[in-house]
Design a protein around this motif. Sequence first.
Motif, PDB file in Angstrom:
ATOM      1  N   SER A 256       0.839  -1.182   0.000  1.00 30.54           N
ATOM      2  CA  SER A 256       0.000   0.000   0.000  1.00 30.54           C
ATOM      3  C   SER A 256       0.879   1.239   0.000  1.00 30.54           C
ATOM      4  O   SER A 256       2.041   1.183   0.426  1.00 30.54           O
ATOM      5  CB  SER A 256      -0.912   0.018   1.228  1.00 30.54           C
ATOM      6  N   THR A 257       0.336   2.336  -0.497  1.00 34.11           N
ATOM      7  CA  THR A 257       1.035   3.610  -0.415  1.00 34.11           C
ATOM      8  C   THR A 257       0.104   4.667   0.159  1.00 34.11           C
ATOM      9  O   THR A 257      -1.119   4.622  -0.043  1.00 34.11           O
ATOM     10  CB  THR A 257       1.539   4.107  -1.788  1.00 34.11           C
ATOM     11  N   LEU A 258       0.704   5.612   0.875  1.00 30.72           N
ATOM     12  CA  LEU A 258       0.016   6.798   1.393  1.00 30.72           C
ATOM     13  C   LEU A 258       0.773   8.009   0.863  1.00 30.72           C
ATOM     14  O   LEU A 258       1.992   8.083   1.014  1.00 30.72           O
ATOM     15  CB  LEU A 258       0.026   6.810   2.909  1.00 30.72           C
ATOM     16  N   THR A 259       0.072   8.924   0.236  1.00 34.94           N
ATOM     17  CA  THR A 259       0.678  10.171  -0.202  1.00 34.94           C
ATOM     18  C   THR A 259       0.192  11.297   0.700  1.00 34.94           C
ATOM     19  O   THR A 259      -1.004  11.387   0.986  1.00 34.94           O
ATOM     20  CB  THR A 259       0.326  10.471  -1.668  1.00 34.94           C
ATOM     21  N   VAL A 260       1.124  12.106   1.156  1.00 38.90           N
ATOM     22  CA  VAL A 260       0.775  13.312   1.897  1.00 38.90           C
ATOM     23  C   VAL A 260       0.944  14.472   0.913  1.00 38.90           C
ATOM     24  O   VAL A 260       2.066  14.730   0.452  1.00 38.90           O
ATOM     25  CB  VAL A 260       1.661  13.500   3.145  1.00 38.90           C
ATOM     26  N   SER A 261      -0.150  15.117   0.560  1.00 40.02           N
ATOM     27  CA  SER A 261      -0.149  16.090  -0.530  1.00 40.02           C
ATOM     28  C   SER A 261      -0.056  17.514  -0.014  1.00 40.02           C
ATOM     29  O   SER A 261      -0.537  17.837   1.076  1.00 40.02           O
ATOM     30  CB  SER A 261      -1.446  15.943  -1.346  1.00 40.02           C
ATOM     31  N   ASN A 262       0.574  18.358  -0.832  1.00 36.40           N
ATOM     32  CA  ASN A 262       0.636  19.787  -0.546  1.00 36.40           C
ATOM     33  C   ASN A 262       0.963  20.024   0.935  1.00 36.40           C
ATOM     34  O   ASN A 262       0.186  20.640   1.671  1.00 36.40           O
ATOM     35  CB  ASN A 262      -0.698  20.447  -0.918  1.00 36.40           C
ATOM     36  N   MET A 263       2.115  19.554   1.329  1.00 32.60           N
ATOM     37  CA  MET A 263       2.460  19.504   2.751  1.00 32.60           C
ATOM     38  C   MET A 263       2.679  20.886   3.368  1.00 32.60           C
ATOM     39  O   MET A 263       3.198  21.807   2.721  1.00 32.60           O
ATOM     40  CB  MET A 263       3.698  18.641   2.943  1.00 32.60           C
ATOM     41  N   SER A 264       2.294  20.975   4.628  1.00 33.83           N
ATOM     42  CA  SER A 264       2.556  22.140   5.458  1.00 33.83           C
ATOM     43  C   SER A 264       3.246  21.657   6.729  1.00 33.83           C
ATOM     44  O   SER A 264       3.265  20.454   7.004  1.00 33.83           O
ATOM     45  CB  SER A 264       1.253  22.852   5.803  1.00 33.83           C
ATOM     46  N   PRO A 265       3.813  22.576   7.509  1.00 38.03           N
ATOM     47  CA  PRO A 265       4.494  22.142   8.750  1.00 38.03           C
ATOM     48  C   PRO A 265       3.594  21.322   9.673  1.00 38.03           C
ATOM     49  O   PRO A 265       4.102  20.465  10.419  1.00 38.03           O
ATOM     50  CB  PRO A 265       4.913  23.472   9.392  1.00 38.03           C
ATOM     51  N   GLU A 266       2.289  21.532   9.608  1.00 35.36           N
ATOM     52  CA  GLU A 266       1.374  20.768  10.457  1.00 35.36           C
ATOM     53  C   GLU A 266       1.319  19.282  10.088  1.00 35.36           C
ATOM     54  O   GLU A 266       0.810  18.465  10.850  1.00 35.36           O
ATOM     55  CB  GLU A 266      -0.040  21.350  10.366  1.00 35.36           C
ATOM     56  N   ASP A 267       1.821  18.958   8.927  1.00 26.30           N
ATOM     57  CA  ASP A 267       1.870  17.553   8.497  1.00 26.30           C
ATOM     58  C   ASP A 267       3.104  16.832   9.026  1.00 26.30           C
ATOM     59  O   ASP A 267       3.250  15.615   8.804  1.00 26.30           O
ATOM     60  CB  ASP A 267       1.842  17.466   6.965  1.00 26.30           C
ATOM     61  N   SER A 268       3.973  17.540   9.704  1.00 18.71           N
ATOM     62  CA  SER A 268       5.147  16.895  10.297  1.00 18.71           C
ATOM     63  C   SER A 268       4.672  15.890  11.341  1.00 18.71           C
ATOM     64  O   SER A 268       4.051  16.260  12.343  1.00 18.71           O
ATOM     65  CB  SER A 268       6.052  17.943  10.948  1.00 18.71           C
ATOM     66  N   SER A 269       4.941  14.627  11.091  1.00 21.03           N
ATOM     67  CA  SER A 269       4.411  13.541  11.924  1.00 21.03           C
ATOM     68  C   SER A 269       5.157  12.258  11.620  1.00 21.03           C
ATOM     69  O   SER A 269       5.943  12.193  10.660  1.00 21.03           O
ATOM     70  CB  SER A 269       2.923  13.286  11.602  1.00 21.03           C
ATOM     71  N   ILE A 270       4.862  11.254  12.424  1.00 23.25           N
ATOM     72  CA  ILE A 270       5.221   9.887  12.062  1.00 23.25           C
ATOM     73  C   ILE A 270       3.992   9.269  11.412  1.00 23.25           C
ATOM     74  O   ILE A 270       2.886   9.354  11.971  1.00 23.25           O
ATOM     75  CB  ILE A 270       5.621   9.045  13.282  1.00 23.25           C
ATOM     76  N   TYR A 271       4.182   8.667  10.260  1.00 23.44           N
ATOM     77  CA  TYR A 271       3.096   7.959   9.577  1.00 23.44           C
ATOM     78  C   TYR A 271       3.393   6.461   9.648  1.00 23.44           C
ATOM     79  O   TYR A 271       4.487   6.020   9.313  1.00 23.44           O
ATOM     80  CB  TYR A 271       2.982   8.430   8.130  1.00 23.44           C
ATOM     81  N   LEU A 272       2.406   5.723  10.123  1.00 22.91           N
ATOM     82  CA  LEU A 272       2.613   4.295  10.351  1.00 22.91           C
ATOM     83  C   LEU A 272       1.578   3.466   9.599  1.00 22.91           C
ATOM     84  O   LEU A 272       0.393   3.801   9.574  1.00 22.91           O
ATOM     85  CB  LEU A 272       2.531   3.952  11.834  1.00 22.91           C
ATOM     86  N   CYS A 273       2.067   2.405   9.040  1.00 24.46           N
ATOM     87  CA  CYS A 273       1.231   1.414   8.369  1.00 24.46           C
ATOM     88  C   CYS A 273       0.976   0.269   9.352  1.00 24.46           C
ATOM     89  O   CYS A 273       1.887  -0.111  10.100  1.00 24.46           O
ATOM     90  CB  CYS A 273       1.986   0.927   7.134  1.00 24.46           C
ATOM     91  N   SER A 274      -0.220  -0.258   9.366  1.00 25.13           N
ATOM     92  CA  SER A 274      -0.494  -1.425  10.197  1.00 25.13           C
ATOM     93  C   SER A 274      -1.281  -2.452   9.404  1.00 25.13           C
ATOM     94  O   SER A 274      -1.956  -2.115   8.424  1.00 25.13           O
ATOM     95  CB  SER A 274      -1.250  -1.032  11.466  1.00 25.13           C
ATOM     96  N   VAL A 275      -1.184  -3.685   9.865  1.00 24.21           N
ATOM     97  CA  VAL A 275      -1.883  -4.774   9.171  1.00 24.21           C
ATOM     98  C   VAL A 275      -2.582  -5.665  10.172  1.00 24.21           C
ATOM     99  O   VAL A 275      -2.164  -5.785  11.333  1.00 24.21           O
ATOM    100  CB  VAL A 275      -0.920  -5.627   8.304  1.00 24.21           C
ATOM    101  N   ALA A 276      -3.645  -6.273   9.703  1.00 21.81           N
ATOM    102  CA  ALA A 276      -4.357  -7.278  10.476  1.00 21.81           C
ATOM    103  C   ALA A 276      -4.576  -8.472   9.571  1.00 21.81           C
ATOM    104  O   ALA A 276      -4.879  -8.307   8.386  1.00 21.81           O
ATOM    105  CB  ALA A 276      -5.698  -6.732  10.971  1.00 21.81           C
ATOM    106  N   ASN A 277      -4.402  -9.650  10.127  1.00 23.47           N
ATOM    107  CA  ASN A 277      -4.536 -10.855   9.327  1.00 23.47           C
ATOM    108  C   ASN A 277      -5.235 -11.907  10.164  1.00 23.47           C
ATOM    109  O   ASN A 277      -4.719 -12.328  11.184  1.00 23.47           O
ATOM    110  CB  ASN A 277      -3.160 -11.350   8.882  1.00 23.47           C
ATOM    111  N   GLN A 278      -6.376 -12.309   9.699  1.00 26.68           N
ATOM    112  CA  GLN A 278      -7.161 -13.264  10.477  1.00 26.68           C
ATOM    113  C   GLN A 278      -6.425 -14.586  10.654  1.00 26.68           C
ATOM    114  O   GLN A 278      -6.645 -15.287  11.628  1.00 26.68           O
ATOM    115  CB  GLN A 278      -8.518 -13.488   9.803  1.00 26.68           C
ATOM    116  N   ARG A 279      -5.512 -14.897   9.735  1.00 26.11           N
ATOM    117  CA  ARG A 279      -4.781 -16.150   9.872  1.00 26.11           C
ATOM    118  C   ARG A 279      -3.805 -16.102  11.025  1.00 26.11           C
ATOM    119  O   ARG A 279      -3.331 -17.116  11.499  1.00 26.11           O
ATOM    120  CB  ARG A 279      -4.051 -16.480   8.573  1.00 26.11           C
ATOM    121  N   SER A 280      -3.467 -14.875  11.481  1.00 19.55           N
ATOM    122  CA  SER A 280      -2.552 -14.713  12.600  1.00 19.55           C
ATOM    123  C   SER A 280      -3.301 -14.337  13.870  1.00 19.55           C
ATOM    124  O   SER A 280      -2.731 -13.747  14.786  1.00 19.55           O
ATOM    125  CB  SER A 280      -1.517 -13.622  12.283  1.00 19.55           C
TER     126      SER A 280
END
Lengths: 108, 115
Positions: free
Chosen positions: B76-100
Amino acid sequence: GIQVEQSPPDLILQEGANSTLRCNFSDSVNNLQWFHQNPWGQLINLFYIPSGTKQNGRLSATTVATERYSLLYISSSQTTDSGVYFCAVDTSYGKLTFGQGTILTVHP
Amino acid sequence: SAVISQKPSRDICQRGTSLTIQCQVDSQVTMMFWYRQQPGQSLTLIATANQGSEATYESGFVIDKFPISRPNLTFSTLTVSNMSPEDSSIYLCSVANQRSGNTIYFGEGSWLTVV
């Protein structure tokens, strides 16, 4: 939406001390997890514990779902335990609502 | 468990530009999610990345600002568009898998600083 409250917000310990972190939630949940966020921002899974008690080394956790709270116990704390501890609940498969975290500092 | 890789791990971006964050999982997963963590704050869910269809956004987040793609069950990809200083953050991807079971796993995070 569901509310998740953690206490205390900050905790300072000497190495070797024990501590208890608490997480209260306002509604029934499918899942509750405890995470440790290290200084580099990485979230480490500690426990998946929607109910009951689990232990992993010096850490243990108990969730009382009927009373809507969970406790994380850290025994014999070490400096490497420092960081932020988050409780998060899952009310819709995979979508987590996080508490505000407890900042733990362990001094040598 | 799942091994989740995010790129970039850290970046400094100019105001007004856009940046795309990638999330790669080592196995097929049912659900993928994107979170934001602003400085000193907790994590907030941005959206659910749906395979083969448009992402589902949480209140306060919109597709024009945070377009998301999920072309298959491991990426998956996440784009942060037209960034401003307020977008300064940690962006985290998470997953869930019913098999686990129902455990949710997180990537290492992408630290963005907008100047």
